[in-house]
Enzyme design. Structure first.
Site, mmCIF file in Angstrom:
data_model
loop_
_atom_site.group_PDB
_atom_site.id
_atom_site.type_symbol
_atom_site.label_atom_id
_atom_site.label_comp_id
_atom_site.label_asym_id
_atom_site.label_seq_id
_atom_site.Cartn_x
_atom_site.Cartn_y
_atom_site.Cartn_z
ATOM 1 N N GLN A 20 0.823 -1.199 0.000
ATOM 2 C CA GLN A 20 0.000 0.000 0.000
ATOM 3 C C GLN A 20 0.861 1.254 0.000
ATOM 4 O O GLN A 20 1.806 1.364 0.779
ATOM 5 C CB GLN A 20 -0.940 0.042 1.209
ATOM 6 C CG GLN A 20 -1.965 1.176 1.063
ATOM 7 C CD GLN A 20 -2.774 1.431 2.322
ATOM 8 O OE1 GLN A 20 -2.244 1.926 3.300
ATOM 9 N NE2 GLN A 20 -4.060 1.114 2.285
ATOM 10 N N ASN A 24 -14.768 -2.392 6.189
ATOM 11 C CA ASN A 24 -13.736 -2.205 7.208
ATOM 12 C C ASN A 24 -14.299 -1.301 8.302
ATOM 13 O O ASN A 24 -15.097 -0.413 8.028
ATOM 14 C CB ASN A 24 -12.495 -1.573 6.552
ATOM 15 C CG ASN A 24 -11.390 -1.247 7.532
ATOM 16 O OD1 ASN A 24 -10.891 -0.121 7.549
ATOM 17 N ND2 ASN A 24 -10.983 -2.195 8.349
ATOM 18 N N ARG A 36 -7.947 -3.308 13.846
ATOM 19 C CA ARG A 36 -7.595 -3.258 15.268
ATOM 20 C C ARG A 36 -7.885 -4.555 16.025
ATOM 21 O O ARG A 36 -7.185 -4.888 16.979
ATOM 22 C CB ARG A 36 -8.306 -2.071 15.932
ATOM 23 C CG ARG A 36 -7.705 -0.728 15.531
ATOM 24 C CD ARG A 36 -8.444 0.444 16.145
ATOM 25 N NE ARG A 36 -9.760 0.649 15.552
ATOM 26 C CZ ARG A 36 -10.638 1.544 15.978
ATOM 27 N NH1 ARG A 36 -10.356 2.289 17.028
ATOM 28 N NH2 ARG A 36 -11.798 1.696 15.374
ATOM 29 N N CYS A 95 -6.334 7.249 5.171
ATOM 30 C CA CYS A 95 -5.665 7.560 6.437
ATOM 31 C C CYS A 95 -6.085 8.941 6.934
ATOM 32 O O CYS A 95 -5.943 9.936 6.223
ATOM 33 C CB CYS A 95 -4.149 7.517 6.279
ATOM 34 S SG CYS A 95 -3.269 7.990 7.786
#
Length: 332
Positions: A72, A204, A229, A102
């Site tokens: 990525q 996600n 996570r 992000c």
């Protein structure tokens, strides 16, 4: 069965999310062993790659046992992104993924990551240019939008598909939310239900129990789940989800012995890959979850996360085995 380009995936694959200072080769290896179907590297700065920055280049390390594996990259400058594609290709990944999600300020302030959600035309044109620049499948990870007033993810996903994106993973929060509140999967389902969409749509965000993964599959109809996570310090999560899918029952949680062995392997692989100092430091974030749920454990965890020498951390692991070896975890 979903496919990314020519890569055939199983029904409802589980993908290890790219996470900074987490999704390194040692952790990816553990997750792969425990059932992750696709793994991604930590996100890599395109500017760092073209400047040959040591940390960025090191993140290009991938290994055969990880495949299929995606590298990525992030950035907002077209020329830099195209140059970085040529560098990434030399590592021979199966997939190149673009980070358009992000939310961290230092990334967003440069117009990269979720910052590009303010300029959808740039997001699309950058993706199109990268698709044309490589024979590897290009995929995208993004968020619902910049904020609640600018959610256009159905349109965005369709446009990305139309310029050649081979799969899209969508985090069910906006950039404004960061990681607060609950992930909203409904707009991701809207993307999947768009009759013009034919590439895989992965969900996600908040996939933190086997039940959540099943809900994403059965109620929202998505093609797979990207796990972030929930896997930190707990690579067994992938296998637990698959067991639940197959049997409808929870797999017995790993024993103390299994947790200690995994933590030992993780630390040793990290040291072998990035050296003693970084290996010790960057593995610390996993220990809370490796040993979560053990009563009166704080003293032992503190030894693990404050020791600067691997010898002391390995000793702490042995102490845990000796003191808590008979402790039994309840079902999750």
């Amino acid at each position: 069965m979903p496919k990314i380009g020519d890569i055939q995936l199983p029904e409802f694959p589980l993908l290890l999310a790219p996470m900074e200072d987490v999704s390194d080769p040692p952790f990816r290896a553990l997750c792969k062993e425990q059932g992750a179907d696709v793994v991604y590297t930590e996100f890599i700065s395109s500017e760092g790659l073209i400047r040959d920055a040591a940390k960025s280049v090191m993140k290009l390390d991938i290994y055969e046992k990880e495949r299929p594996v995606g590298i990525q990259i992030f950035g907002a400058n077209l020329e830099s992104m195209l140059q970085s594609v040529a560098i990434v290709e030399k590592s021979n990944p199966d997939i190149i993924d673009i980070n358009f999600g992000c939310p961290v300020k230092k990334v967003v302030s440069k117009g990269a990551g979720a910052g590009i959600l303010k300029d959808i035309d740039l997001m699309v044109s950058l993706t199109e240019a990268m698709v044309k620049h490589t024979n590897l499948p290009i995929t995208v990870k993004t968020r619902l939008g910049w904020d609640d007033d600018s959610i256009r993810i159905v349109e965005v996903a369709e446009r990305l598909q139309d310029v050649g994106c081979k799969a899209i993973a969508i985090h069910g929060r906006t950039r404004a939310q960061m990681y607060k509140g609950d992930a909203n999967w409904a707009p991701i389902a809207d993307v999947k239900n768009n009759q013009r969409m034919h590439i895989p749509v992965f969900g996600n965000g908040d996939v933190n129990t086997p039940e959540a993964a099943m809900k994403m599959r059965d109620e929202y109809g998505l093609d797979g789940a990207m796990i972030g996570r929930a896997s930190i310090g707990y690579p067994w999560f992938f296998n637990e989800v698959k067991h639940f899918f197959k049997t409808g029952e929870h797999l017995a949680p790993p024993t103390i012995q299994e947790r200690v062995e995994a933590a030992q392997r993780h630390l040793q692989m990290a040291i072998d890959w990035k050296g003693e100092q970084l290996g010790v430091f960057e593995t610390r974030r996993h220990y809370t979850n490796y040993f979560k749920g053990i009563p009166n454990f704080k003293e032992h965890r503190m030894k693990m996360v404050t020791s600067d020498h691997s010898e002391d951390v390995f000793k702490a692991f042995e102490e845990v085995l000796k003191i808590f070896g008979d402790y039994e975890f309840g079902s999750i």
